[in-house]
Motif scaffolding. Sequence first.
Motif, PDB file in Angstrom:
ATOM      1  N   ASP A 110      42.724  43.242  46.918  1.00  0.00           N
ATOM      2  CA  ASP A 110      41.991  44.244  46.289  1.00  0.00           C
ATOM      3  C   ASP A 110      42.698  44.588  44.724  1.00  0.00           C
ATOM      4  OD1 ASP A 110      41.513  46.739  46.168  1.00  0.00           O
ATOM      5  OD2 ASP A 110      41.759  47.535  48.114  1.00  0.00           O
ATOM      6  N   VAL A 143      47.299  41.640  53.660  1.00  0.00           N
ATOM      7  CA  VAL A 143      46.168  42.572  52.676  1.00  0.00           C
ATOM      8  C   VAL A 143      47.435  43.320  51.360  1.00  0.00           C
ATOM      9  CG1 VAL A 143      44.548  44.851  52.273  1.00  0.00           C
ATOM     10  CG2 VAL A 143      44.116  42.993  53.965  1.00  0.00           C
ATOM     11  N   ASP A 193      39.789  37.877  46.937  1.00  0.00           N
ATOM     12  CA  ASP A 193      40.471  38.420  45.753  1.00  0.00           C
ATOM     13  C   ASP A 193      39.149  39.622  44.979  1.00  0.00           C
ATOM     14  OD1 ASP A 193      43.464  37.753  44.264  1.00  0.00           O
ATOM     15  OD2 ASP A 193      41.679  36.126  44.314  1.00  0.00           O
ATOM     16  N   LEU A 194      39.568  40.733  45.980  1.00  0.00           N
ATOM     17  CA  LEU A 194      38.176  41.960  45.558  1.00  0.00           C
ATOM     18  C   LEU A 194      38.326  42.447  44.549  1.00  0.00           C
ATOM     19  CD1 LEU A 194      38.180  43.185  48.493  1.00  0.00           C
ATOM     20  CD2 LEU A 194      36.724  41.700  48.242  1.00  0.00           C
ATOM     21  N   ARG A 195      37.901  42.801  44.027  1.00  0.00           N
ATOM     22  CA  ARG A 195      36.908  43.629  42.150  1.00  0.00           C
ATOM     23  C   ARG A 195      35.933  44.293  42.313  1.00  0.00           C
ATOM     24  NH1 ARG A 195      40.169  46.787  39.040  1.00  0.00           N
ATOM     25  NH2 ARG A 195      40.279  45.670  37.035  1.00  0.00           N
ATOM     26  N   ASP A 213      41.418  46.476  42.520  1.00  0.00           N
ATOM     27  CA  ASP A 213      41.454  48.182  42.068  1.00  0.00           C
ATOM     28  C   ASP A 213      42.240  48.521  42.469  1.00  0.00           C
ATOM     29  OD1 ASP A 213      38.582  47.587  41.090  1.00  0.00           O
ATOM     30  OD2 ASP A 213      37.742  47.780  43.360  1.00  0.00           O
ATOM     31  N   PRO A 252      43.129  51.456  48.966  1.00  0.00           N
ATOM     32  CA  PRO A 252      42.149  50.105  49.265  1.00  0.00           C
ATOM     33  C   PRO A 252      41.020  50.449  49.311  1.00  0.00           C
ATOM     34  CG  PRO A 252      44.461  51.027  50.382  1.00  0.00           C
ATOM     35  CD  PRO A 252      43.920  52.204  49.841  1.00  0.00           C
ATOM     36  N   ASP A 253      40.259  49.418  49.434  1.00  0.00           N
ATOM     37  CA  ASP A 253      38.212  48.697  49.555  1.00  0.00           C
ATOM     38  C   ASP A 253      38.353  49.255  51.355  1.00  0.00           C
ATOM     39  OD1 ASP A 253      35.959  48.916  49.775  1.00  0.00           O
ATOM     40  OD2 ASP A 253      36.459  46.587  47.991  1.00  0.00           O
ATOM     41  N   SER A 289      34.736  47.200  52.113  1.00  0.00           N
ATOM     42  CA  SER A 289      34.563  45.072  51.871  1.00  0.00           C
ATOM     43  C   SER A 289      35.388  44.604  53.428  1.00  0.00           C
ATOM     44  CB  SER A 289      35.748  45.041  50.702  1.00  0.00           C
ATOM     45  OG  SER A 289      34.515  45.132  49.859  1.00  0.00           O
ATOM     46  N   LEU A 290      36.912  45.343  53.047  1.00  0.00           N
ATOM     47  CA  LEU A 290      37.756  45.268  53.981  1.00  0.00           C
ATOM     48  C   LEU A 290      37.631  44.828  55.248  1.00  0.00           C
ATOM     49  CD1 LEU A 290      41.332  46.741  53.286  1.00  0.00           C
ATOM     50  CD2 LEU A 290      41.100  44.088  52.671  1.00  0.00           C
ATOM     51  N   ALA A 295      47.217  45.342  49.435  1.00  0.00           N
ATOM     52  CA  ALA A 295      46.499  46.882  47.921  1.00  0.00           C
ATOM     53  C   ALA A 295      47.259  47.614  46.679  1.00  0.00           C
ATOM     54  CB  ALA A 295      45.534  47.505  49.271  1.00  0.00           C
TER      55      ALA A 295
END
Length: 231
Positions: A62, A91, A12-14, A64, A72-73, A76-77, A93
């Motif tokens: 993602d 993904v 989990d990305l933030r 955010d 999409p980040d 990071s991806l 996003a």
Amino acid sequence: MADEFEIIPVIDLRHGAVVRARAGDRDSYAPIRTPLAKGSAPADVARGLLGAVPARILYVADLDAIVDGAPPDIASLSAIVAACPGTTLWVDAGFSRPAGVEAFLAAHLGRPVIGSESQADADLVRTLGDRAVFSLDTRGGERLGPAALHDAPAHWPRDVIVMTLGRIGIGAGPDLDRLAALAASNPSTRLYAAGGVRGWADVAALKAHGIAGALIASAIHDGALRGPTRL
């Protein structure tokens, strides 16, 4: 019954960091502390997860993009892709428009996941078909997104994540009754459980109910589930 059960580690990305998910309360997610990596950098955590569970697929949410509508980040991806050669990213996003999905596909960073919570209707899921993975999202018994996506499996692609947000990271166990009912009524669909898997006993129960695999984070970080990705 599914022939093969596949474990899919989750990131989990933030704000450019990997966060620890709990009960779908995204505002409370904090940068992860894990024995698998020094810090919360996405590439480092991804390598740690795959070192513990050498999986073919890594799921990335993602947050955010999902929560705030941010793009999409890509940084990071891209870092995760570079750190994990040979691994396919799934993904989410917050994709809700064809143009956004096509731009993501053109970047060659993985396979898009279309979450029901991000949709206004069933058009995007139906149009993409098996080019995407579909996530059937619920929280606390509430079905998220259009009813047509929950009630009409004809819209679904072959791979469907059954996302139970309220069970994520709290050791509650998977929603076996719901998963078993979906598997029985959709035998040609590969269903992946997301939320609540605590360890190998839950994995065995899911496989026995015809589930194809599971998205797992906490049980891997906490050491309850390590080793082969298929049973």
